[in-house]
Design a protein around this motif. Structure first.
Motif, PDB file in Angstrom:
ATOM      1  N   ALA A  56      -6.302   3.761   8.689  1.00 29.47           N
ATOM      2  CA  ALA A  56      -5.458   2.671   8.179  1.00 29.47           C
ATOM      3  C   ALA A  56      -4.364   3.227   7.264  1.00 29.47           C
ATOM      4  CB  ALA A  56      -6.322   1.652   7.436  1.00 29.47           C
ATOM      5  N   ALA A  57      -4.745   4.157   6.387  1.00 25.43           N
ATOM      6  CA  ALA A  57      -3.761   4.728   5.457  1.00 25.43           C
ATOM      7  C   ALA A  57      -2.678   5.486   6.233  1.00 25.43           C
ATOM      8  CB  ALA A  57      -4.459   5.648   4.463  1.00 25.43           C
TER       9      ALA A  57
ATOM     10  N   GLY B  11      -5.437   3.054   1.856  1.00 27.25           N
ATOM     11  CA  GLY B  11      -6.066   2.179   2.851  1.00 27.25           C
ATOM     12  C   GLY B  11      -7.569   2.282   2.733  1.00 27.25           C
ATOM     13  N   ASN B  12      -8.258   1.418   3.463  1.00 26.41           N
ATOM     14  CA  ASN B  12      -9.715   1.440   3.429  1.00 26.41           C
ATOM     15  C   ASN B  12     -10.289   2.576   4.252  1.00 26.41           C
ATOM     16  OD1 ASN B  12      -9.858  -0.776   1.818  1.00 26.41           O
ATOM     17  ND2 ASN B  12      -9.780  -2.196   3.556  1.00 26.41           N
TER      18      ASN B  12
ATOM     19  N   THR C  59      -0.160   3.066   7.923  1.00 22.21           N
ATOM     20  CA  THR C  59       0.814   2.538   6.958  1.00 22.21           C
ATOM     21  C   THR C  59       1.809   3.625   6.556  1.00 22.21           C
ATOM     22  OG1 THR C  59      -1.014   1.206   6.106  1.00 22.21           O
ATOM     23  CG2 THR C  59       0.997   1.234   4.813  1.00 22.21           C
TER      24      THR C  59
ATOM     25  N   GLY D 119       0.804  -1.236   0.000  1.00 24.25           N
ATOM     26  CA  GLY D 119       0.000   0.000   0.000  1.00 24.25           C
ATOM     27  C   GLY D 119       0.828   1.273   0.000  1.00 24.25           C
TER      28      GLY D 119
END
Ligand code: AMP
Ligand code: GLY
Length: 450
Positions: free
Chosen positions: A401-402, A396-397, A405, A367
């Motif tokens: 989440a993004a 990310g979803n 990461t 990702g």
């Protein structure tokens, strides 16, 4: 199709990366590019992207290059070549090029031009006036009780904007730009705007002279330090999409900003092909335009292009040909974020030539895509060569989440003096928790979709 991309920042790396994936690209050059652009490979042919050692403002050199190598399409990333008239020069020489002409690029190259245009066409913006004489400027700043923004009229590498909280600040800023020429010729005239309070979002519309298509909004982080502290920079990070300027609010922006802008262009004989990027302040009285830019935002491009599913070359071609109506912009469902890693001292002075480690490990994370900006190859190393060095993007979803990461990857990358903001996207998260926490007025004209 052979494509030449002009520029050297994170935005241009993102453009090169996306263009290299196009079904139509066979060969890609970037002038001058950076260490990251030269690592990309054209998907269709497997040919590596080639950096060309020509500066983005070397119009003569670039025209000679085009004469020799015959690119089928040239894509201009940065504002300076647009203001110098690269599009007019290439078109006159018979080359196909994407971006606004010199006349159209005035929306960014002259803040006074833009402000007067907005006034003529009823586009909501800050109360403002332009000056070339300090005395009249000081009087206007007093009317605003010193709470104002003093802007150099011309291009000043994103630095010609001084934020003032008092009459003394304003006097100092007026003197520094008009008399001491802190930004050179760009400050022969100044624009003074009232200080607007609210949340800032970036709007991007791709235009083809007759119509435009609006992107969902993204948000940049202009100040150098967490909590919007420190000096204004070119942009320290971004995320896409924003949760708070969607659907109805975009429709409002369409009706109040983009439609009158396009009608104004047509009435004034401005044939605009390219990106129009209005910087908006979401105030209690609705969205107001702070400025117009005549190209993609940086680092907004990095997050937009991570989520754009459509073929970028097809979109740029339609923008040139006036056929955007036939193009469908498709976005992925997810969220994308970009964390900029900068050189210590930026946006002030900083050292260059620092060896960067951890790039490959970070890029290998699922990702993650690390876009380069101020980097240079010094075999076998990649070293720093600018203020904004890298843009670590992650998808990310969810925003959370993004971000997780992106920050995991960011921590893997090191060089002497490196710094980054740790609060990218924090405004979206706190707004979701409590939409009233940031600006009470915003709910009047935005939909709470998130
Ligand atoms: P500009 O180059 O005009 O976008 O200005 C750079 C930054 O200064 C913007 O991104 C805003 O953060 C801030 N700014 C510009 N104009 C205003 C204004 N009228 N009120 C408040 N902030 C502003
Ligand atoms: N994101 C700020 C700019 O591109 O001007």
């Amino acid at each position: 199709m052979k494509v030449l991309v002009i520029g050297s920042g994170g935005r241009e790396h993102a453009l090169v990366w996306k263009i290299a994936q196009s079904a139509h690209a066979s060969k890609v050059w970037c002038a001058p590019g950076n260490a990251g652009t030269a690592l990309e490979t054209v998907a269709k042919t497997g040919i590596q992207v080639e950096n060309v050692p020509l500066g983005a403002e070397d119009l003569k050199g670039l025209l000679n290059f085009a004469g020799e190598h015959k690119p089928d399409l040239t894509v201009v990333g940065s504002e300076n070549p647009l203001a110098l008239g690269i599009v007019d020069r290439f078109q006159n020489a018979g080359f196909r090029i994407w971006g606004p002409t010199q006349k159209a690029a005035q929306f960014e190259s002259s803040k006074v031009f833009s402000q007067e245009f907005m006034k003529r066409h009823g586009i909501p913006t800050a109360k403002a006036a332009s000056f070339s004489e300090p005395e009249a400027a000081r009087a206007f700043a007093r009317e605003l009780e010193g709470r104002c923004i003093v802007k150099a009229d011309g291009l000043a590498f994103g630095k010609g904007v001084l934020i003032c909280q008092s009459v003394e600040d304003a006097d100092r800023s007026i003197k520094s730009i008009l008399k001491e020429k802190a930004f050179g010729e760009a400050g022969n005239r100044i624009l003074i705007q009232e200080l607007l309070v609210g949340r800032e979002v970036s709007l991007h519309a791709i235009c083809d002279g007759k119509s435009y298509q609006l992107f969902p909004t993204s948000q940049d982080h202009k100040r150098a330090l967490d909590g919007d502290q420190g000096l204004n920079t070119g942009g320290m990070g971004a995320y896409f999409p924003t949760p708070f300027f969607v659907a109805e609010a975009l429709e409002q922006a369409r009706q109040e900003i983009l439609d009158p802008w396009l009608a104004g262009c047509q009435a004034e004989g401005i044939d605009y092909h390219g990106i129009l990027y209005p910087g908006l302040m979401l105030t209690e009285d609705g969205p107001k335009v702070l400025e117009f830019n005549s190209r993609f935002g940086d680092p907004e491009t990095q997050v937009y292009l991570r989520c754009l599913k459509s073929d970028l070359i097809e979109i740029l071609e339609a923008s040139i040909d006036g056929t955007l109506n036939a193009v469908n912009l498709e976005w992925s469902e997810g969220v994308s974020v970009c964390v900029v890693i900068a050189s210590g001292g930026y946006p002030g002075s900083y050292t260059k030539g620092q060896r960067i480690t951890g790039l490959e490990t970070a890029d290998d994370l699922s990702g993650v895509k690390v876009f380069h900006a101020g980097t240079r190859s010094s075999k076998p190393d990649i070293i720093t060569s600018g203020g904004r060095v890298l843009g670590v993007t992650a998808d990310g979803n969810s925003l959370e989440a993004a971000l997780k990461t992106a920050y995991t990857a960011t921590e893997m990358i090191q060089f002497e003096g490196a710094f980054y903001r740790t609060d990218i996207g924090a405004k979206a998260i706190s707004w979701r928790a409590d939409p009233h926490s940031i600006s009470r007025g915003s709910l009047n004209w935005s939909t709470n979709k998130a």
